[in-house]
Design a protein around this motif. Structure first.
Motif, short mmCIF file in Angstrom:
data_model
loop_
_atom_site.label_atom_id
_atom_site.label_comp_id
_atom_site.label_asym_id
_atom_site.label_seq_id
_atom_site.Cartn_x
_atom_site.Cartn_y
_atom_site.Cartn_z
N HIS A 211 1.04 -1.25 -0.08
CA HIS A 211 -0.03 0.04 0.06
C HIS A 211 0.73 1.36 0.11
N TYR A 212 0.43 2.09 -0.61
CA TYR A 212 1.13 3.63 -0.64
C TYR A 212 0.07 4.58 -0.76
N LEU A 213 0.74 5.75 -0.38
CA LEU A 213 0.02 7.00 -0.34
C LEU A 213 0.76 8.16 -1.25
N ASP A 214 -0.07 8.63 -2.15
CA ASP A 214 0.40 9.64 -3.11
C ASP A 214 0.43 10.85 -2.48
N LEU A 215 1.70 11.54 -2.51
CA LEU A 215 2.03 12.79 -1.66
C LEU A 215 1.25 13.90 -2.27
N VAL A 216 0.93 13.70 -3.42
CA VAL A 216 -0.31 14.99 -4.00
C VAL A 216 -1.51 14.98 -3.26
N ASP A 217 -2.21 13.65 -2.85
CA ASP A 217 -3.23 13.56 -2.09
C ASP A 217 -3.00 14.12 -0.68
N LEU A 218 -1.87 13.83 -0.15
CA LEU A 218 -1.55 14.08 1.36
C LEU A 218 -1.36 15.62 1.34
N ALA A 219 -0.60 16.40 0.33
CA ALA A 219 -0.66 17.69 0.41
C ALA A 219 -1.84 18.50 0.15
N SER B 103 7.57 11.39 -4.02
CA SER B 103 6.28 11.38 -4.87
C SER B 103 5.32 10.58 -4.14
N LYS B 104 5.85 9.27 -3.46
CA LYS B 104 4.72 8.47 -2.77
C LYS B 104 5.57 8.22 -1.39
N MET B 105 4.57 7.31 -0.67
CA MET B 105 5.37 6.98 0.34
C MET B 105 4.52 5.56 0.84
N SER B 106 5.42 4.43 1.10
CA SER B 106 4.79 3.01 1.24
C SER B 106 4.11 3.15 2.71
N SER C 80 2.40 -2.66 -8.59
CA SER C 80 1.53 -3.45 -8.06
C SER C 80 0.79 -2.85 -6.83
N ARG C 81 1.28 -1.88 -5.97
CA ARG C 81 1.01 -1.42 -4.82
C ARG C 81 -0.59 -0.91 -5.11
N GLU C 82 -1.31 -0.90 -3.88
CA GLU C 82 -2.53 -0.47 -3.98
C GLU C 82 -2.79 0.96 -3.17
N ARG C 83 -3.11 2.05 -4.06
CA ARG C 83 -3.26 3.38 -3.63
C ARG C 83 -4.19 3.56 -2.62
N LEU C 84 -3.93 4.22 -1.53
CA LEU C 84 -4.79 4.43 -0.39
C LEU C 84 -5.36 5.86 -0.26
N SER C 85 -6.74 5.83 -0.03
CA SER C 85 -7.16 7.17 0.22
C SER C 85 -6.74 7.74 1.45
N LEU C 86 -6.67 8.95 1.79
CA LEU C 86 -6.44 9.58 3.07
C LEU C 86 -7.08 8.94 4.17
N THR C 87 -8.24 8.63 4.21
CA THR C 87 -8.89 8.07 5.16
C THR C 87 -8.45 6.68 5.36
N GLU C 88 -8.21 5.70 4.42
CA GLU C 88 -7.55 4.45 4.45
C GLU C 88 -6.27 4.62 5.14
N TYR C 89 -5.37 5.49 4.50
CA TYR C 89 -3.99 5.81 5.34
C TYR C 89 -4.11 5.79 6.55
#
Length: 398
Positions: free
Chosen positions: A24-32, A49-52, A348-357
């Motif tokens: 799983h990862y969080l896209d840092l644009v979503d975090l920003a 760019s991303k963080m696992s 192959s990692r799954e992108r998390l929403s902020l809530t899921e993260y």
């Protein structure tokens, strides 16, 4: 005999290397956007760019075993005489994480298994210890695993520099990837730039001060290496840095761009630095494994390197210990790499929403001795090992 010149003349280094990062990862644009920050502050200012993000079942033991599993043959398992797990995310105050990893990997009992801690420097301490062991025991091998989960807390200044992952390195004589030079330069000094008390699940840091210590220790070691004839920038094909975030390594490299070395040497090192951060920008901060993830990234994303090329590695751990050492690429090293598998691992990692993260970040193991079952979060072929639960204050692995 120890100290025999025949032993010191043997080439020792990394024979195999591999890494694992959670599913799983969080896209840092979503975090920003969620934190009300210009995305370029993260993408450019921090250089990520991303963080696992690690689910409960992927602790440092599971990640470490998953990093090592694909590269070990049955012969390797029989020949390993030293197992070192370097981490600053330890799971037990007494029992070494290496013992859990030994069991999961099916290694023999005829080995030493230890855990090493000194912030992000721990894996380099383990690697140097492994090299010394193999020089003294040329018929044996050593397995060094760097495994960490970087946590600074939700909506904190350090949140963007989190990450999770593990790097595994098999050390042997006549290595297949890099031969490590026996002589290196190192420095230790007590600083308060970063720390995590036993009672805290998140780290504390003085970010600006930490950058100053990091850069200052690199400059000091580089200058010593130049004076002793070890650095030789005209023949150095690449220079790798500990990169908790890519901008940190870039700041270290920029200290050489003020005329310290020639423009041609600086341009060459800068071009290869960019290739060394490809994987790190996608994975995030993995503490002890960061400089070694940079090594994998460089070797798998730079087709211009050749056997015989010399590279430098700068390792830093807050608190603080730093080391600068050098290595040479071995003939046939490309055959030991797996860029396609690693790219697939990342893609192959799954992108998390902020809530899921935030929910995954906040999940906790029970601490009252009760029984807890944990779902396997990563069913990829590269991740057979996982933490299955807690029972009577003991972790249950499968």
């Amino acid at each position: 005999m120890y100290g025999n010149s025949a032993i010191t003349d043997v080439q020792v280094g990394i024979d195999k290397i591999d890494f694992y990062t959670p599913n799983h990862y969080l896209d840092l644009v979503d975090l920003a956007q969620a934190r009300g920050v210009d995305p370029n502050k993260y993408l450019i200012g921090i250089g990520q760019s991303k963080m696992s993000v690690a689910a409960l079942d992927q602790d440092i033991v599971a990640m470490g075993a998953n990093a090592a599993e694909p590269m070990l043959t049955e012969a390797d398992r029989q020949e390993i005489g030293l197992l070192v797990v370097a981490t600053e995310s330890g799971i037990d105050q007494s029992k070494a994480a290496a013992l859990f990893v030994q069991d999961l990997l099916g290694l023999t009992n005829n080995l030493r298994a230890i855990e090493i801690k000194e912030a992000c420097y721990g894996a380099t301490a383990g690697l140097q210890l492994a090299c010394d062991y193999v020089r003294s025991h040329p018929g044996r091998k050593a397995l060094v695993i760097a495994s960490d989960i970087a946590r600074y807390g939700l909506d904190t200044p350090g949140e963007v520099t989190q990450g999770a992952g593990s790097v595994a390195m098999l050390v042997a004589c006549d290595p297949g990837i890099i031969a490590i030079e026996p002589e290196s330069l190192y420095e230790s000094r007590s600083t308060g730039d970063f720390w995590r008390p036993n009672y805290s699940a998140e780290a504390f840091a003085r970010g600006k001060f930490s950058e100053e210590v990091y850069v200052g220790m690199f400059e000091g070691l580089w200058n010593k290496a130049r004076k002793q004839g070890m650095a030789r920038p005209e023949s150095l094909q690449a220079l790798l840095f500990h990169i908790p975030f890519s901008k940190m390594g870039r700041k270290g490299l920029r200290t050489l761009g003020d005329g310290t070395i020639t423009e041609a040497d600086y341009e060459r090192l800068t071009e290869r630095f960019e290739r060394s951060i490809v994987y790190g920008r996608e994975v995030g901060n993995i503490y002890t494994g960061s400089v070694y993830l940079a090594l994998i990234s460089l070797l798998e994303n730079d087709e211009s390197l050749n056997p015989g090329d010399r590279i430098g590695l700068f390792s830093y751990g807050s608190g603080s210990v730093a080391e600068l050492y050098f290595a040479t690429l071995m003939p046939g090293y490309r055959a030991r790499l797996e860029p396609q598998r690693h790219q697939a691992l990342l893609e192959s990692r799954e992108r998390l929403s902020l809530t899921e993260y935030e929910a995954m970040f906040s999940a906790k193991l029970v601490t009252d001795g009760s029984e807890q079952e944990i779902k396997h979060s990563d069913c990829r072929d590269d991740a057979p090992h996982y933490l299955a639960g807690m029972k009577g204050h003991e972790r249950q692995y499968r």
